[in-house]
Design an enzyme around this catalytic site. Structure first.
Site, PDB file in Angstrom:
ATOM      1  CB  ILE A  63     -30.624 -78.646  29.179  1.00 39.65           C
ATOM      2  CG1 ILE A  63     -29.372 -78.879  30.034  1.00 39.65           C
ATOM      3  CG2 ILE A  63     -30.773 -77.189  28.776  1.00 39.65           C
ATOM      4  CD1 ILE A  63     -28.059 -78.676  29.329  1.00 39.65           C
ATOM      5  CD  GLU A  64     -36.474 -79.532  24.190  1.00 40.64           C
ATOM      6  OE1 GLU A  64     -37.606 -79.551  23.680  1.00 40.64           O
ATOM      7  OE2 GLU A  64     -35.435 -79.801  23.558  1.00 40.64           O
ATOM      8  CB  THR A  65     -37.007 -81.883  30.840  1.00 43.86           C
ATOM      9  OG1 THR A  65     -37.091 -82.863  29.801  1.00 43.86           O
ATOM     10  CG2 THR A  65     -38.067 -82.150  31.894  1.00 43.86           C
TER      11      THR A  65
END
Length: 153
Positions: A63-65
Protein backbone atom coordinates in the site's frame (compact mmCIF):
# COMPACT_ATOMS: atom_id res chain seq x y z
CA UNK A 1 -6.35 3.95 -19.74
CA UNK A 2 -5.26 2.59 -23.08
CA UNK A 3 -2.46 0.04 -23.28
CA UNK A 4 0.88 1.69 -24.02
CA UNK A 5 -0.35 5.06 -22.73
CA UNK A 6 2.63 7.44 -22.39
CA UNK A 7 1.29 8.59 -19.00
CA UNK A 8 1.55 5.04 -17.62
CA UNK A 9 4.99 4.51 -16.06
CA UNK A 10 4.50 0.90 -14.84
CA UNK A 11 6.76 -0.73 -17.43
CA UNK A 12 9.53 1.84 -16.94
CA UNK A 13 9.36 1.47 -13.15
CA UNK A 14 9.47 -2.34 -13.34
CA UNK A 15 12.43 -2.28 -15.75
CA UNK A 16 14.42 0.24 -13.69
CA UNK A 17 14.55 -1.94 -10.54
CA UNK A 18 15.31 1.21 -8.51
CA UNK A 19 13.43 0.12 -5.40
CA UNK A 20 15.15 -2.68 -3.47
CA UNK A 21 12.04 -3.56 -1.44
CA UNK A 22 9.87 -3.83 -4.55
CA UNK A 23 12.46 -6.08 -6.22
CA UNK A 24 12.90 -8.27 -3.13
CA UNK A 25 9.14 -8.73 -2.77
CA UNK A 26 8.53 -9.41 -6.47
CA UNK A 27 5.90 -6.67 -6.70
CA UNK A 28 4.97 -5.85 -10.30
CA UNK A 29 3.31 -2.59 -11.23
CA UNK A 30 0.49 -3.11 -13.70
CA UNK A 31 -0.45 0.56 -14.10
CA UNK A 32 1.21 3.66 -12.66
CA UNK A 33 -0.04 7.21 -13.13
CA UNK A 34 -0.44 10.24 -10.91
CA UNK A 35 -4.13 9.34 -10.65
CA UNK A 36 -3.79 5.70 -9.59
CA UNK A 37 -1.42 2.78 -9.30
CA UNK A 38 -2.15 -0.95 -9.61
CA UNK A 39 0.14 -3.89 -8.88
CA UNK A 40 0.22 -7.61 -8.32
CA UNK A 41 2.34 -10.01 -6.31
CA UNK A 42 2.57 -13.80 -6.34
CA UNK A 43 2.75 -14.99 -2.74
CA UNK A 44 5.88 -16.97 -1.91
CA UNK A 45 7.71 -18.15 1.22
CA UNK A 46 9.46 -14.77 1.60
CA UNK A 47 6.06 -13.11 2.18
CA UNK A 48 4.86 -15.40 4.98
CA UNK A 49 5.28 -15.05 8.73
CA UNK A 50 5.55 -17.93 11.22
CA UNK A 51 1.86 -18.91 11.00
CA UNK A 52 2.19 -19.35 7.23
CA UNK A 53 0.15 -16.28 6.29
CA UNK A 54 1.27 -13.16 4.43
CA UNK A 55 3.06 -10.84 6.86
CA UNK A 56 1.21 -7.62 7.67
CA UNK A 57 4.31 -5.68 6.71
CA UNK A 58 3.94 -6.98 3.16
CA UNK A 59 0.40 -5.59 2.94
CA UNK A 60 1.51 -2.27 4.48
CA UNK A 61 4.54 -2.13 2.19
CA UNK A 62 2.45 -2.74 -0.93
CA UNK A 63 0.00 0.00 0.00
CA UNK A 64 2.79 2.45 0.86
CA UNK A 65 4.67 1.66 -2.34
CA UNK A 66 1.66 2.22 -4.57
CA UNK A 67 0.72 5.45 -2.79
CA UNK A 68 4.32 6.69 -2.98
CA UNK A 69 4.66 5.92 -6.69
CA UNK A 70 1.38 7.65 -7.53
CA UNK A 71 2.14 10.67 -5.36
CA UNK A 72 5.63 10.96 -6.89
CA UNK A 73 4.24 10.80 -10.42
CA UNK A 74 1.88 13.64 -9.53
CA UNK A 75 4.68 15.74 -7.94
CA UNK A 76 7.50 15.11 -10.44
CA UNK A 77 6.27 17.41 -13.23
CA UNK A 78 6.79 20.34 -10.82
CA UNK A 79 10.26 19.08 -9.84
CA UNK A 80 9.06 17.91 -6.44
CA UNK A 81 9.44 14.54 -4.74
CA UNK A 82 7.49 12.87 -1.92
CA UNK A 83 8.24 10.95 1.23
CA UNK A 84 5.82 9.00 3.44
CA UNK A 85 4.74 10.45 6.79
CA UNK A 86 2.10 7.95 7.94
CA UNK A 87 0.83 4.54 6.92
CA UNK A 88 -2.28 3.16 8.60
CA UNK A 89 -3.01 -0.34 7.33
CA UNK A 90 -5.80 -2.64 8.48
CA UNK A 91 -5.60 -6.40 7.90
CA UNK A 92 -8.98 -7.90 7.05
CA UNK A 93 -8.37 -11.40 5.64
CA UNK A 94 -5.46 -13.79 6.02
CA UNK A 95 -3.82 -15.05 2.83
CA UNK A 96 -1.50 -18.06 2.45
CA UNK A 97 -0.97 -18.33 -1.31
CA UNK A 98 -2.01 -17.08 -4.71
CA UNK A 99 -1.79 -13.74 -6.41
CA UNK A 100 -2.50 -10.49 -4.59
CA UNK A 101 -3.84 -7.53 -6.54
CA UNK A 102 -3.54 -4.04 -5.13
CA UNK A 103 -4.48 -0.50 -6.04
CA UNK A 104 -4.06 2.99 -4.65
CA UNK A 105 -5.93 6.19 -5.48
CA UNK A 106 -5.50 9.78 -4.28
CA UNK A 107 -7.90 11.19 -1.71
CA UNK A 108 -6.24 14.61 -1.54
CA UNK A 109 -3.32 16.13 -3.42
CA UNK A 110 -2.35 19.41 -1.85
CA UNK A 111 0.72 21.56 -2.34
CA UNK A 112 2.47 20.30 0.83
CA UNK A 113 0.91 16.87 1.44
CA UNK A 114 -0.94 14.14 -0.38
CA UNK A 115 -3.23 11.45 1.05
CA UNK A 116 -3.71 8.18 -0.79
CA UNK A 117 -5.91 5.17 -0.04
CA UNK A 118 -5.02 1.63 -1.04
CA UNK A 119 -6.41 -1.87 -0.97
CA UNK A 120 -5.09 -5.41 -1.41
CA UNK A 121 -7.34 -8.20 -2.69
CA UNK A 122 -6.87 -11.95 -3.13
CA UNK A 123 -7.45 -13.92 -6.35
CA UNK A 124 -11.17 -14.16 -5.59
CA UNK A 125 -11.40 -10.36 -5.28
CA UNK A 126 -11.88 -10.48 -1.51
CA UNK A 127 -10.53 -7.52 0.42
CA UNK A 128 -7.46 -8.54 2.46
CA UNK A 129 -6.08 -5.17 3.59
CA UNK A 130 -6.84 -1.47 3.31
CA UNK A 131 -4.67 1.48 4.13
CA UNK A 132 -4.22 5.20 4.03
CA UNK A 133 -0.85 6.87 3.44
CA UNK A 134 -0.02 10.53 4.05
CA UNK A 135 2.98 11.87 2.14
CA UNK A 136 5.00 15.05 2.43
CA UNK A 137 5.67 16.88 -0.85
CA UNK A 138 9.30 18.03 -0.93
CA UNK A 139 10.64 21.04 -2.82
CA UNK A 140 13.36 20.35 -5.44
CA UNK A 141 16.19 21.51 -3.15
CA UNK A 142 15.05 19.54 -0.08
CA UNK A 143 17.60 17.42 1.77
CA UNK A 144 16.53 13.99 3.01
CA UNK A 145 18.85 11.88 5.18
CA UNK A 146 21.85 13.97 4.19
CA UNK A 147 21.24 13.92 0.42
CA UNK A 148 19.22 15.98 -1.98
CA UNK A 149 15.76 14.37 -2.17
CA UNK A 150 15.28 12.27 -5.27
CA UNK A 151 19.01 11.66 -5.72
CA UNK A 152 19.99 7.99 -5.96
CA UNK A 153 21.28 6.73 -2.71
Amino acid sequence: MAEGDPEDFAAAFNAASIDGWVSAMGLRLVRATGDGVEAELDVGPQHRQAYGIVHGGVHAGIIETLASVGAALHALPEGRSVVGLENHTSFLRAVRSGRLRAEARPLDRGRRTQVWEGSVRDEQGRLCATGRVRLLVLEPDAVLAGQRAGAPG
